[in-house]
Structures are given as structure tokens and as C-alpha cells.
Motif scaffolding. Sequence first.
Motif, PDB file in Angstrom:
ATOM      1  N   MET A   1       0.848  -1.178   0.000  1.00 12.12           N
ATOM      2  CA  MET A   1       0.000   0.000   0.000  1.00 12.12           C
ATOM      3  C   MET A   1       0.892   1.239   0.000  1.00 12.12           C
ATOM      4  SD  MET A   1      -3.138   0.942   2.517  1.00 12.12           S
ATOM      5  CE  MET A   1      -2.250   1.316   3.988  1.00 12.12           C
ATOM      6  N   MET A   2       0.742   2.086  -0.992  1.00 13.85           N
ATOM      7  CA  MET A   2       1.530   3.311  -1.131  1.00 13.85           C
ATOM      8  C   MET A   2       0.905   4.431  -0.300  1.00 13.85           C
ATOM      9  SD  MET A   2       4.092   2.783  -3.192  1.00 13.85           S
ATOM     10  CE  MET A   2       4.521   4.440  -3.643  1.00 13.85           C
ATOM     11  N   PRO A   3       1.767   5.243   0.335  1.00 15.97           N
ATOM     12  CA  PRO A   3       1.207   6.381   1.073  1.00 15.97           C
ATOM     13  C   PRO A   3       0.663   7.435   0.108  1.00 15.97           C
ATOM     14  CG  PRO A   3       3.608   6.399   1.174  1.00 15.97           C
ATOM     15  CD  PRO A   3       3.203   5.121   0.493  1.00 15.97           C
ATOM     16  N   GLY A   4      -0.402   8.079   0.525  1.00 18.33           N
ATOM     17  CA  GLY A   4      -1.015   9.112  -0.307  1.00 18.33           C
ATOM     18  C   GLY A   4      -0.250  10.416  -0.216  1.00 18.33           C
ATOM     19  N   PRO A   5      -0.709  11.436  -0.937  1.00 20.21           N
ATOM     20  CA  PRO A   5      -0.007  12.720  -0.938  1.00 20.21           C
ATOM     21  C   PRO A   5       0.034  13.379   0.447  1.00 20.21           C
ATOM     22  CG  PRO A   5      -1.953  12.783  -2.366  1.00 20.21           C
ATOM     23  CD  PRO A   5      -1.836  11.410  -1.831  1.00 20.21           C
ATOM     24  N   PHE A   6      -1.023  13.237   1.210  1.00 20.99           N
ATOM     25  CA  PHE A   6      -1.057  13.836   2.545  1.00 20.99           C
ATOM     26  C   PHE A   6      -0.012  13.193   3.461  1.00 20.99           C
ATOM     27  CE2 PHE A   6      -2.904  14.381   6.841  1.00 20.99           C
ATOM     28  CZ  PHE A   6      -2.902  15.767   6.874  1.00 20.99           C
ATOM     29  N   GLU A   7       0.098  11.882   3.398  1.00 21.77           N
ATOM     30  CA  GLU A   7       1.090  11.179   4.215  1.00 21.77           C
ATOM     31  C   GLU A   7       2.517  11.549   3.796  1.00 21.77           C
ATOM     32  OE1 GLU A   7      -1.484   9.492   2.803  1.00 21.77           O
ATOM     33  OE2 GLU A   7      -2.625   8.781   4.528  1.00 21.77           O
ATOM     34  N   LEU A   8       2.739  11.710   2.487  1.00 28.47           N
ATOM     35  CA  LEU A   8       4.069  12.107   1.998  1.00 28.47           C
ATOM     36  C   LEU A   8       4.446  13.498   2.499  1.00 28.47           C
ATOM     37  CD1 LEU A   8       3.988  10.759  -1.666  1.00 28.47           C
ATOM     38  CD2 LEU A   8       5.247   9.834   0.274  1.00 28.47           C
ATOM     39  N   ILE A   9       3.489  14.410   2.558  1.00 27.48           N
ATOM     40  CA  ILE A   9       3.750  15.760   3.064  1.00 27.48           C
ATOM     41  C   ILE A   9       4.124  15.702   4.536  1.00 27.48           C
ATOM     42  CG2 ILE A   9       2.683  17.996   3.575  1.00 27.48           C
ATOM     43  CD1 ILE A   9       1.092  17.656   0.949  1.00 27.48           C
ATOM     44  N   ILE A  10       3.422  14.887   5.310  1.00 29.68           N
ATOM     45  CA  ILE A  10       3.734  14.739   6.734  1.00 29.68           C
ATOM     46  C   ILE A  10       5.135  14.166   6.910  1.00 29.68           C
ATOM     47  CG2 ILE A  10       3.128  13.485   8.842  1.00 29.68           C
ATOM     48  CD1 ILE A  10       0.195  13.762   8.013  1.00 29.68           C
ATOM     49  N   ILE A  11       5.488  13.164   6.128  1.00 22.94           N
ATOM     50  CA  ILE A  11       6.833  12.567   6.209  1.00 22.94           C
ATOM     51  C   ILE A  11       7.890  13.601   5.855  1.00 22.94           C
ATOM     52  CG2 ILE A  11       8.368  10.855   5.169  1.00 22.94           C
ATOM     53  CD1 ILE A  11       5.862   9.035   4.910  1.00 22.94           C
ATOM     54  N   LEU A  12       7.645  14.410   4.818  1.00 25.75           N
ATOM     55  CA  LEU A  12       8.586  15.450   4.409  1.00 25.75           C
ATOM     56  C   LEU A  12       8.784  16.482   5.518  1.00 25.75           C
ATOM     57  CD1 LEU A  12      10.358  16.704   2.208  1.00 25.75           C
ATOM     58  CD2 LEU A  12       8.327  17.923   1.405  1.00 25.75           C
ATOM     59  N   VAL A  13       7.710  16.882   6.182  1.00 24.00           N
ATOM     60  CA  VAL A  13       7.808  17.854   7.280  1.00 24.00           C
ATOM     61  C   VAL A  13       8.621  17.273   8.436  1.00 24.00           C
ATOM     62  CG1 VAL A  13       6.458  19.072   9.046  1.00 24.00           C
ATOM     63  CG2 VAL A  13       5.708  19.101   6.665  1.00 24.00           C
ATOM     64  N   ILE A  14       8.399  16.019   8.765  1.00 22.53           N
ATOM     65  CA  ILE A  14       9.148  15.382   9.854  1.00 22.53           C
ATOM     66  C   ILE A  14      10.634  15.304   9.505  1.00 22.53           C
ATOM     67  CG2 ILE A  14       9.492  13.206  11.082  1.00 22.53           C
ATOM     68  CD1 ILE A  14       6.422  12.812  10.913  1.00 22.53           C
ATOM     69  N   VAL A  15      10.951  14.937   8.251  1.00 21.15           N
ATOM     70  CA  VAL A  15      12.352  14.858   7.825  1.00 21.15           C
ATOM     71  C   VAL A  15      12.998  16.238   7.887  1.00 21.15           C
ATOM     72  CG1 VAL A  15      13.837  14.408   5.832  1.00 21.15           C
ATOM     73  CG2 VAL A  15      12.055  12.778   6.435  1.00 21.15           C
ATOM     74  N   LEU A  16      12.277  17.279   7.450  1.00 20.44           N
ATOM     75  CA  LEU A  16      12.816  18.639   7.520  1.00 20.44           C
ATOM     76  C   LEU A  16      13.068  19.066   8.960  1.00 20.44           C
ATOM     77  CD1 LEU A  16      10.785  20.542   4.771  1.00 20.44           C
ATOM     78  CD2 LEU A  16      13.248  20.197   4.850  1.00 20.44           C
ATOM     79  N   LEU A  17      12.184  18.692   9.863  1.00 15.65           N
ATOM     80  CA  LEU A  17      12.378  19.047  11.269  1.00 15.65           C
ATOM     81  C   LEU A  17      13.574  18.316  11.875  1.00 15.65           C
ATOM     82  CD1 LEU A  17       8.690  19.144  12.571  1.00 15.65           C
ATOM     83  CD2 LEU A  17      10.234  21.083  12.220  1.00 15.65           C
ATOM     84  N   LEU A  18      13.764  17.058  11.477  1.00 15.93           N
ATOM     85  CA  LEU A  18      14.871  16.276  12.030  1.00 15.93           C
ATOM     86  C   LEU A  18      16.224  16.721  11.498  1.00 15.93           C
ATOM     87  CD1 LEU A  18      13.418  12.644  12.009  1.00 15.93           C
ATOM     88  CD2 LEU A  18      13.866  14.086  13.982  1.00 15.93           C
ATOM     89  N   PHE A  19      16.323  16.926  10.201  1.00 16.30           N
ATOM     90  CA  PHE A  19      17.618  17.200   9.584  1.00 16.30           C
ATOM     91  C   PHE A  19      17.860  18.684   9.316  1.00 16.30           C
ATOM     92  CE2 PHE A  19      16.806  12.769   8.280  1.00 16.30           C
ATOM     93  CZ  PHE A  19      17.938  12.192   8.815  1.00 16.30           C
TER      94      PHE A  19
END
Length: 66
Positions: A1-19
Amino acid sequence: MMPGPFELIIILVIVLLLFGGKRLKNIGGDLGGAIKGFKKSMKESEKIDDKDSVIDAKIVKEEDKV
């Protein structure tokens, strides 16, 4: 099951906050350079393999020993 666009945005925000943006940019540049180097070495190895496929050989006959 592929993540949808909303989930990808959340993952991107978390990665930006971490790194952080600057560090993420550096990681992307390093990854791009590594991929570029890998492709270049693959092309060079194909050229070397083509040159090595032809082998010069000599036929040497042994003289009869008496």
C-alpha cells in the motif's frame, strides 16, 4: 500500500524538522554526486571490457625431442 499525498507531506515535514533544510540539501547533493560517479564508473568499465575482449595469441609448436 503506497502512502497518499497527505502522508508524503507529513513525512517530508518530519524529515525537515529532524535534519534541517541546509543539511538535507547537503545530503541530496552528496547522493546525487555518488550516483553520478557510479554511472561514470559503469561506463568506463564497459569501455575497458570491450578492449579486453580481444586477445592476441600465438601458436607455438614444440619440436620433437629425440
